[in-house]
Design an enzyme around this catalytic site. Structure first.
Site, PDB file in Angstrom:
ATOM      1  N   SER A  50       0.701  -1.199  -0.072  1.00 40.98           N
ATOM      2  CA  SER A  50       0.033   0.174  -0.013  1.00 40.98           C
ATOM      3  C   SER A  50       0.912   1.162  -0.053  1.00 40.98           C
ATOM      4  CB  SER A  50      -1.031  -0.212   1.220  1.00 40.98           C
ATOM      5  OG  SER A  50      -2.002   1.092   1.098  1.00 40.98           O
ATOM      6  N   ASP A 195      -5.742  -3.581  -2.505  1.00 39.44           N
ATOM      7  CA  ASP A 195      -4.671  -3.139  -1.574  1.00 39.44           C
ATOM      8  C   ASP A 195      -4.335  -4.669  -0.820  1.00 39.44           C
ATOM      9  OD1 ASP A 195      -2.954  -2.434   0.767  1.00 39.44           O
ATOM     10  OD2 ASP A 195      -4.443  -0.824   1.108  1.00 39.44           O
TER      11      ASP A 195
END
Length: 342
Positions: A50, A195
């Site tokens: 991320s 993610d």
């Protein structure tokens, strides 16, 4: 010794490890008397999830005039958040109404994030990054983990190669915050990704495994890992309220719990692995459990919180100055101070 840098996920809280790494890079520059020294010159392998994946991509982005040198300094990398964070995590009144504040659709339009990723990363390919790396994502159709790896992009061709800006977009596609990313490999095959923080918010163990099984097959004794967190969530959930939550009530808390729990679990196991090998001092985890005046929300990009996160990052670097000195010793192959190395 294989020197590995790993950075957790955490949205706008990426400012914290970003400031710590700026302090580390400054130490290296001072010691080498080279203001152009960069993190990519000294670490052998990078891992990120991320926001940590975005930072890793920026650190490894090659300069336009010299593909063997890093384009950005660590300070320029963290500037992405400090200068553009409020734009990336901005939501218009009408978008808030239309999405019921993120309940019926993603909370933020990804256009601004994509704009800034293109600004920083341009058309650079994964195979062109300066060092081997591991960037995490998750394939929502096949229901499998997905790893972007520079070394596979080089060795295995277009099916494993991507535009780096797409890699950064995919690893940061946090559910409820940004829509899922559909990215294409250079062979044209597309992947629907979100993610990687949902299963590997701290990618340090993934980095260990990837390097351990690499061509040189190093052992634990041959590795040095620096793992950076983005600050621990300081939000607790009271039983009397949580016991009556339904699906909507649990959405945001469960994401936060999964991310923080995954990070802490990875840290626990790596500590055990290096301790069992008698090399505990070759694994360094820098994490702050006290957010101070900063919010633990991954999308709070208010001016006040950007300042608070920046100050927290600087304070974290100062508090871990002995660790940063020891890291610099090892990166520069200097004789470590026996007190710091104890």
């Amino acid at each position: 010794m294989k020197k590995i840098l790993s950075i957790d996920g955490g949205g706008i809280r990426g400012i914290v490890p970003g400031q710590v790494l700026a302090a580390l890079e400054s130490k290296i520059q001072q010691r080498t008397q080279n203001p152009q020294a960069r993190l990519a010159d000294y670490f052998d392998f990078f891992a990120g999830t991320s926001t940590g994946g975005i930072l890793a991509c920026i650190y490894l982005c090659p300069a336009a005039g010299d593909p063997t040198k890093a384009r950005f300094s660590a300070e320029e990398a963290v500037a992405l958040y400090l200068e553009y964070g409020d734009d990336i995590f901005d939501v218009s009144f009408w978008h808030r109404i239309r999405t019921q504040d993120g309940i019926s659709d993603e909370k933020y339009d990804a256009a601004e994030l994509e704009k800034r990723l293109k600004q920083y990363l341009g058309d650079i390919k994964l195979s062109q990054l300066l060092k081997p790396c591991l960037i995490t994502a998750y394939d929502i159709e096949k229901r499998v983990e997905f790893f972007f790896t520079q070394h596979d992009a080089i060795l295995r061709g277009k099916g494993y190669d991507f535009l780096v800006r797409d890699v950064a977009r995919a690893t940061s596609a946090a559910p409820t915050y940004f829509e899922a990313a559909r990215v294409k490999a250079l062979d044209g095959k597309s992947y629907p990704l979100i993610d990687g923080g949902l299963f590997m918010n701290n990618p340090a163990l993934g980095a260990y495994s990837e390097v351990r099984n690499g061509q040189e097959n190093p052992t634990t004794e041959d590795m040095f890992i620096v793992s950076l967190g983005t600050g621990s969530s300081n939000r607790s959930y009271k039983y009397d309220k949580a016991k009556n939550w339904g699906a909507i009530g649990w959405v945001k808390p469960i994401i936060s719990i999964m991310m923080s729990g995954a990070s802490a679990t990875t840290d626990y196991h790596l500590d055990k692995i290096f301790s069992a090998a008698g090399r505990r001092n070759q694994y360094i985890r820098i994490q702050t459990d006290n957010m101070g005046n900063a919010s633990s929300d991954i999308d709070d990009a208010s001016d006040e919180n950007l300042r608070a996160l920046s100050e927290l990052g600087v304070a974290t670097a100062q508090r871990h100055d002995a660790d940063l000195e020891r890291i610099a010793d090892i990166l520069l192959d200097a004789d470590p101070d026996p007190v710091r190395f104890a």
